[in-house]
Design an enzyme around this catalytic site. Structure first.
Site, PDB file in Angstrom:
ATOM      1  N   GLU A  51      37.255  47.464  39.356  1.00 18.24           N
ATOM      2  CA  GLU A  51      36.986  46.755  38.103  1.00 18.24           C
ATOM      3  C   GLU A  51      37.587  47.567  36.953  1.00 18.24           C
ATOM      4  O   GLU A  51      37.583  48.815  36.989  1.00 18.24           O
ATOM      5  CB  GLU A  51      35.469  46.631  37.925  1.00 18.24           C
ATOM      6  CG  GLU A  51      34.999  46.127  36.578  1.00 18.24           C
ATOM      7  CD  GLU A  51      33.477  46.263  36.397  1.00 18.24           C
ATOM      8  OE1 GLU A  51      32.863  47.166  36.989  1.00 18.24           O
ATOM      9  OE2 GLU A  51      32.907  45.423  35.660  1.00 18.24           O
ATOM     10  N   ASN A 111      35.830  40.039  31.519  1.00 19.57           N
ATOM     11  CA  ASN A 111      35.998  41.107  32.503  1.00 19.57           C
ATOM     12  C   ASN A 111      36.582  40.413  33.730  1.00 19.57           C
ATOM     13  O   ASN A 111      35.876  39.676  34.416  1.00 19.57           O
ATOM     14  CB  ASN A 111      34.626  41.741  32.795  1.00 19.57           C
ATOM     15  CG  ASN A 111      34.736  42.968  33.679  1.00 19.57           C
ATOM     16  OD1 ASN A 111      35.741  43.137  34.400  1.00 19.57           O
ATOM     17  ND2 ASN A 111      33.717  43.800  33.661  1.00 19.57           N
ATOM     18  N   LYS A 128      34.203  37.708  35.373  1.00 25.14           N
ATOM     19  CA  LYS A 128      32.868  38.185  35.749  1.00 25.14           C
ATOM     20  C   LYS A 128      31.766  37.314  35.152  1.00 25.14           C
ATOM     21  O   LYS A 128      31.747  37.061  33.933  1.00 25.14           O
ATOM     22  CB  LYS A 128      32.693  39.624  35.296  1.00 25.14           C
ATOM     23  CG  LYS A 128      31.424  40.312  35.782  1.00 25.14           C
ATOM     24  CD  LYS A 128      31.456  41.782  35.385  1.00 25.14           C
ATOM     25  CE  LYS A 128      30.274  42.558  35.870  1.00 25.14           C
ATOM     26  NZ  LYS A 128      30.375  44.006  35.473  1.00 25.14           N
ATOM     27  N   GLU A 147      28.604  45.393  28.094  1.00 25.09           N
ATOM     28  CA  GLU A 147      29.374  44.270  28.651  1.00 25.09           C
ATOM     29  C   GLU A 147      28.976  42.946  28.008  1.00 25.09           C
ATOM     30  O   GLU A 147      29.822  42.066  27.855  1.00 25.09           O
ATOM     31  CB  GLU A 147      29.211  44.205  30.167  1.00 25.09           C
ATOM     32  CG  GLU A 147      29.836  45.399  30.877  1.00 25.09           C
ATOM     33  CD  GLU A 147      29.952  45.184  32.364  1.00 25.09           C
ATOM     34  OE1 GLU A 147      29.357  45.977  33.121  1.00 25.09           O
ATOM     35  OE2 GLU A 147      30.630  44.231  32.773  1.00 25.09           O
ATOM     36  N   CYS A 173      31.616  43.811  40.446  1.00 24.50           N
ATOM     37  CA  CYS A 173      30.569  44.773  40.142  1.00 24.50           C
ATOM     38  C   CYS A 173      29.139  44.253  40.193  1.00 24.50           C
ATOM     39  O   CYS A 173      28.601  44.065  41.273  1.00 24.50           O
ATOM     40  CB  CYS A 173      30.845  45.428  38.794  1.00 24.50           C
ATOM     41  SG  CYS A 173      30.013  46.996  38.657  1.00 24.50           S
ATOM     42  N   ASN A 198      32.326  49.604  38.449  1.00 20.76           N
ATOM     43  CA  ASN A 198      32.178  50.834  37.669  1.00 20.76           C
ATOM     44  C   ASN A 198      30.668  50.986  37.487  1.00 20.76           C
ATOM     45  O   ASN A 198      30.089  50.278  36.647  1.00 20.76           O
ATOM     46  CB  ASN A 198      32.822  50.735  36.280  1.00 20.76           C
ATOM     47  CG  ASN A 198      34.356  50.707  36.285  1.00 20.76           C
ATOM     48  OD1 ASN A 198      34.977  51.138  35.337  1.00 20.76           O
ATOM     49  ND2 ASN A 198      34.971  50.191  37.325  1.00 20.76           N
TER      50      ASN A 198
HETATM   51  N1  ING Z   1      27.906  48.247  36.410  1.00 25.01           N
HETATM   52  C1  ING Z   1      26.657  48.390  37.042  1.00 25.01           C
HETATM   53  C2  ING Z   1      26.538  47.621  38.359  1.00 25.01           C
HETATM   54  O1  ING Z   1      26.011  46.534  38.438  1.00 25.01           O
HETATM   55  C3  ING Z   1      24.237  48.266  36.883  1.00 25.01           C
HETATM   56  C4  ING Z   1      25.510  48.087  36.143  1.00 25.01           C
HETATM   57  C5  ING Z   1      23.999  49.393  37.670  1.00 25.01           C
HETATM   58  C6  ING Z   1      23.290  47.285  36.797  1.00 25.01           C
HETATM   59  C7  ING Z   1      22.809  49.515  38.395  1.00 25.01           C
HETATM   60  C8  ING Z   1      22.055  47.402  37.480  1.00 25.01           C
HETATM   61  C9  ING Z   1      21.841  48.520  38.278  1.00 25.01           C
HETATM   62  O2  ING Z   1      26.936  48.222  39.343  1.00 25.01           O
HETATM   63  C10 ING Z   1      28.622  47.137  36.112  1.00 25.01           C
HETATM   64  N2  ING Z   1      29.803  47.336  35.501  1.00 25.01           N
HETATM   65  O3  ING Z   1      28.217  46.023  36.375  1.00 25.01           O
END
Ligand code: ING
Length: 313
Positions: A51, A111, A128, A147, A173, A198
């Site tokens: 991503e 995205n 996304k 985001e 993601c 990411n």
């Molecule tokens: N990053 C993270 C993901 O979903 C996240 C944000 C991390 C949300 C952990 C909830 C828990 O992997 C992106 N860019 O979506």
């Protein structure tokens, strides 16, 4: 009972180490081209990049949308900076998936990820849909996750594309944490889903043990692969970008739910699997024969409700 005949596809995941805010896109593209060549040399026909592969994970920073657009968004794809990647892929006869920040001619920001076939043609595009984080400035947080500020919800839906004879689904993601993502792709007969991510190592909302970042990432993908009888290839951009750590754990998961390849670093690292696409067919013919076993008349809440509500009367 006939077992599906083997259909081999060399799938590679090209995990990226950090991309710092000061890194030039030209240098990043050189890294991608090097990994694409490595993957091809090891038998890959399709290479999955992360991503937002061309830039640092800029949603961690608060800035004006105009500044973000100027510094981090692509206004055309391909464009002169990524052209060397498209040229290398076509020369080597390798398809690829690439995530990037898209600014449309109408001024809309997404995205985005594309799927490019072995001839170098863009055969699929996804924007996304599940945008995590927030749109407001949290000055007390160690970093932002903006985001919802910088991107609009994707308007292309979850789609499956034909790439060199393989039905490939795309997501990005956070989408991987929502089972609906993979079920909608599986209902369109996806046999492989590719995605980049990411994922910050730390949670800004509560003191979540760091190890859970990896376990929830892997659980999401392994369950999705098994429950939808598909291969999943997931590419991290990871390591500490300007000091902000993100998890690695790039994996290629089989329809059995088993991890068949995974990275061991948080740097540029290529993993390759000789995926037998027929493996999913056996599961789709029996355990997950959707047409024979699913009962959508009992699943209505999944579409009718957005948030959780009261138990049905
Ligand atoms: N990053 C993270 C993901 O979903 C996240 C944000 C991390 C949300 C952990 C909830 C828990 O992997 C992106 N860019 O979506």
């Amino acid at each position: 009972m006939p077992v599906a005949t083997r259909r081999r596809l060399g799938v590679a995941v090209a995990q990226m180490g950090p991309v710092h805010a000061a890194d030039r896109r030209e240098a990043v593209v050189e890294r991608l081209v090097a990994m694409l060549a490595t993957a091809q040399a090891r038998g890959a026909a399709l290479v999955v990049f992360p991503e937002l592969a061309l830039t640092t994970f800029f949603p961690r920073h608060w800035m004006d949308e105009r500044e973000a657009e100027a510094r981090y968004f692509e206004t055309a794809m391909p464009n002169p900076v990524v052209r060397p990647l498209f040229d290398a892929a076509r020369r080597l006869g390798v398809g690829f998936h690439l995530g990037y920040a898209e600014l449309t001619p109408e001024g809309r920001r997404y995205n985005t990820a594309i799927l490019v076939d072995r001839g170098g043609a863009i055969v699929g595009k996804y924007r996304k849909i599940h945008l995590p984080g927030h749109a407001d400035h949290k000055p007390d947080a160690p970093f932002q996750h903006l985001e919802k500020k910088y991107f609009e919800v994707g308007d292309l839906g979850f789609r499956v594309f034909g790439a060199d004879g393989t039905r490939v689904g795309l997501c990005i993601c956070n989408d991987r944490r929502w089972p609906e993502t993979f079920r909608v792709l599986a209902l369109q007969s996806a046999e492989l889903t590719v995605l980049g991510y990411n994922t910050p190592s730390h949670n800004i909302h509560w003191n979540e043990p760091v190890h859970l970042r990896m376990s929830t990432h892997l659980i999401s993908l392994q369950a999705a692969a098994y429950q939808n009888a598909m291969w999943i290839a997931a590419a991290a951009k990871c390591g500490a970008e300007d000091g902000f750590p993100m998890i690695g754990g790039s994996v290629i998961v089989a329809p059995t739910g088993e991890i068949v390849a995974r990275t061991t670093s948080e740097e540029d690292e290529v993993i390759v699997a000789d995926a037998d696409l027929a493996l999913g067919e056996n599961f789709r013919r029996h355990v997950f024969d959707f047409a024979r076993h699913r009962r959508p008349e009992h699943y209505r809440l999944i579409v009718e409700r957005t948030g959780a509500g009261d138990p049905l009367p």
